[in-house]
Enzyme design. Structure first.
Site, PDB file in Angstrom:
ATOM      1  N   ASP A  97       5.530  54.670   9.751  1.00 35.49           N
ATOM      2  CA  ASP A  97       5.815  54.144  11.088  1.00 35.49           C
ATOM      3  C   ASP A  97       7.327  54.221  11.302  1.00 35.49           C
ATOM      4  O   ASP A  97       8.073  54.621  10.407  1.00 35.49           O
ATOM      5  CB  ASP A  97       5.262  52.721  11.239  1.00 35.49           C
ATOM      6  N   GLY A  99       9.490  51.780  11.898  1.00 35.22           N
ATOM      7  CA  GLY A  99      10.262  50.594  11.554  1.00 35.22           C
ATOM      8  C   GLY A  99      10.393  49.648  12.733  1.00 35.22           C
ATOM      9  O   GLY A  99      10.712  48.472  12.554  1.00 35.22           O
ATOM     10  N   PHE A 101       8.200  48.220  14.842  1.00 36.63           N
ATOM     11  CA  PHE A 101       7.315  47.065  14.908  1.00 36.63           C
ATOM     12  C   PHE A 101       7.744  45.961  13.942  1.00 36.63           C
ATOM     13  O   PHE A 101       7.765  44.787  14.292  1.00 36.63           O
ATOM     14  CB  PHE A 101       5.861  47.492  14.631  1.00 36.63           C
ATOM     15  N   CYS A 327     -23.728  49.176  -0.092  1.00 41.73           N
ATOM     16  CA  CYS A 327     -22.400  49.746  -0.334  1.00 41.73           C
ATOM     17  C   CYS A 327     -22.389  50.440  -1.694  1.00 41.73           C
ATOM     18  O   CYS A 327     -22.851  49.888  -2.686  1.00 41.73           O
ATOM     19  CB  CYS A 327     -21.345  48.645  -0.298  1.00 41.73           C
ATOM     20  N   CYS A 329     -19.672  51.310  -3.320  1.00 39.30           N
ATOM     21  CA  CYS A 329     -18.357  51.218  -3.955  1.00 39.30           C
ATOM     22  C   CYS A 329     -18.468  50.699  -5.387  1.00 39.30           C
ATOM     23  O   CYS A 329     -19.473  50.135  -5.791  1.00 39.30           O
ATOM     24  CB  CYS A 329     -17.393  50.360  -3.116  1.00 39.30           C
ATOM     25  N   CYS A 332     -19.358  46.899  -5.643  1.00 35.45           N
ATOM     26  CA  CYS A 332     -20.747  46.527  -5.359  1.00 35.45           C
ATOM     27  C   CYS A 332     -21.718  47.071  -6.405  1.00 35.45           C
ATOM     28  O   CYS A 332     -22.783  46.510  -6.617  1.00 35.45           O
ATOM     29  CB  CYS A 332     -21.133  46.994  -3.965  1.00 35.45           C
ATOM     30  N   HIS A 358     -13.527  46.806  -2.122  1.00 36.97           N
ATOM     31  CA  HIS A 358     -14.748  46.797  -1.308  1.00 36.97           C
ATOM     32  C   HIS A 358     -14.449  46.914   0.187  1.00 36.97           C
ATOM     33  O   HIS A 358     -15.064  47.727   0.886  1.00 36.97           O
ATOM     34  CB  HIS A 358     -15.599  45.549  -1.551  1.00 36.97           C
TER      35      HIS A 358
HETATM   36 ZN   LIG Z   1     -18.722  47.554  -1.827  1.00 39.64          ZN
END
Ligand SMILES: [Zn+2]
Length: 403
Positions: A97, A99, A101, A327, A329, A332, A358
């Site tokens: 970005d 800077g 913000f 999920c 991931c 999970c 997650h």
């Molecule tokens: Zn997950």
């Protein structure tokens, strides 16, 4: 040379399935970009980011904050370390970005003049000055694939007059950003290593919550012929309908052949909604910030609604289920709600790590699903062909055309 963008298919509501070629690789859009504030997506190691969510494909592009890296460890140090990619050992695309913000939201005692902004560091109170030229110098030293023009972020709520005045300053700063960028872009740390490629500079549309100003801002920036455009100054406390209205209105005035990026949004249902309206890129600290506070996103089995789970609740103390049964991931597939609640309640650092992994997977999966939906239909064949062509040509490595 530094950016190619191809819209592969446009859905009925305006959503676009596209491919963005950058010096560090190709990004399938629409895309969610995890925020790596200080050259780290908080609590998540880079190798995990690379394989997390989206069917194991991981984050395609991440963001780093110019203001934070300028203050600590310093952009010249990062340049000496080979640029932000090499410094943090991340070889995929990145965006910084401007800077602006953070200067306006974090620092103290700001003094704004047409020249730039004087401010005091939120870390140690030391005095600094940011101008469009300085923001470009810092971003070129950091060396992300995409840099952002320096903009002023008006406070909310602000009157039409105040917003217009601020917007005019943003346009003047965008022109100065472009001049500086063009003159110095060859100084990016990887310029020679990547065959003479450079970063790409995006402009930022401002205009507060006023449709006429948003239009004017978009038109002024489009005249500058930049390779991509962002919509800034949203999700700063206004009602969600207003955010959506401003995005929809601004998109109408941005060129269809350039990537369009909405900064700092949002909840998982919002990023899905905006992607389907035609936004190509989004970033937000929400998945990781919420994770550190024990707030997890999931879909209950058989429901399309998003549920927000507060893992510290007692009801999860002996819950043997994963956070989200659908999920895939690594959290999970391994850990129970009971264990995650215990980690959070005990203040264990692993709590932030697992919760963040997650939530990020949830965001990346959301966008992977949206891309699948946008890629479906008549032109699915075209899309498959484009994908296989990309693979043959080395995933976009030879396909960098300036728009
Ligand atoms: Zn997950």
């Amino acid at each position: 040379m530094g950016l190619g963008f191809e819209v592969l298919r446009t859905g009925e509501a305006g959503g676009r399935r596209g491919a963005l070629s950058l010096p560090h690789g190709e990004v399938q859009t629409p895309v969610f970009m995890p925020v790596g504030t200080a050259a780290t997506v908080k609590a998540v190691p880079q190798d995990v980011l690379e394989g997390n969510g989206a069917g194991g494909k991981g984050a395609q592009i991440i963001l780093a904050n110019t203001y934070h890296l300028y203050l600590r460890p310093g952009h010249e140090l990062v340049r000496r370390m080979g640029g932000v990619h090499r410094f943090m050992s991340w070889s995929r695309p990145m965006l910084t970005d401007s800077g602006g913000f953070q200067v306006f939201s974090l620092s103290k005692l700001r003094k704004i003049s047409p020249e730039g902004v004087e401010f005091r560091s939120h870390l140690d109170g030391s005095k600094h000055f940011f101008s469009p030229e300085h923001s470009m110098d810092v971003q070129i030293a950091l060396g992300a694939d995409i840099a952002m023009a320096f903009d002023e972020c008006v406070e909310t709520p602000a009157t039409w007059e105040r917003t217009r005045e601020s917007m005019a300053l943003t346009h003047a700063w965008a022109a100065r950003s472009k001049d500086r960028f063009e003159a110095h872009k060859h100084r990016v740390p990887w310029h020679e290593a990547l065959g003479g490629q450079t970063q790409s500079l995006f402009g930022i549309v401002q205009g507060g919550m006023y449709a006429d100003l948003r239009r004017e801002s978009a038109e002024r920036l489009v005249e500058m012929d930049l390779p991509g455009y962002a919509i800034g100054g949203l999700a700063v406390g206004e009602p969600r309908e207003v955010t959506r209205e401003m995005i929809a209105h601004t998109l109408e005035h941005l060129p269809k052949d350039r990537p369009r990026y909405v900064m700092g949004v949002g909840y998982p249902d919002e990023i899905e909604e905006y992607a389907k309206m035609g936004v190509d890129m989004m970033d937000c600290v929400l998945p990781t910030r919420a994770a550190r506070h024990g707030l997890l996103f999931l879909r209950e089995p058989g429901s399309s609604e998003i549920t927000r789970m507060n893992i510290k609740k007692k009801e999860y103390a002996e819950d043997q289920r994963p956070i989200d049964e659908n999920c895939g991931c690594r959290v999970c597939s391994r850990y129970t709600r009971a264990y995650l609640r215990h980690l959070f309640s005990s203040g264990e650092p692993l709590s932030a790590v697992l919760n963040s992994i997650h939530n990020l997977a949830f965001y990346l999966d959301t966008m992977e699903r949206v891309r699948g939906e946008l890629g479906r239909g008549d032109s699915d064949v075209d899309f498959a062909q484009a994908e296989s062509q990309n693979r043959r040509s080395g995933a976009g490595a030879d396909r960098r055309v300036s728009p």
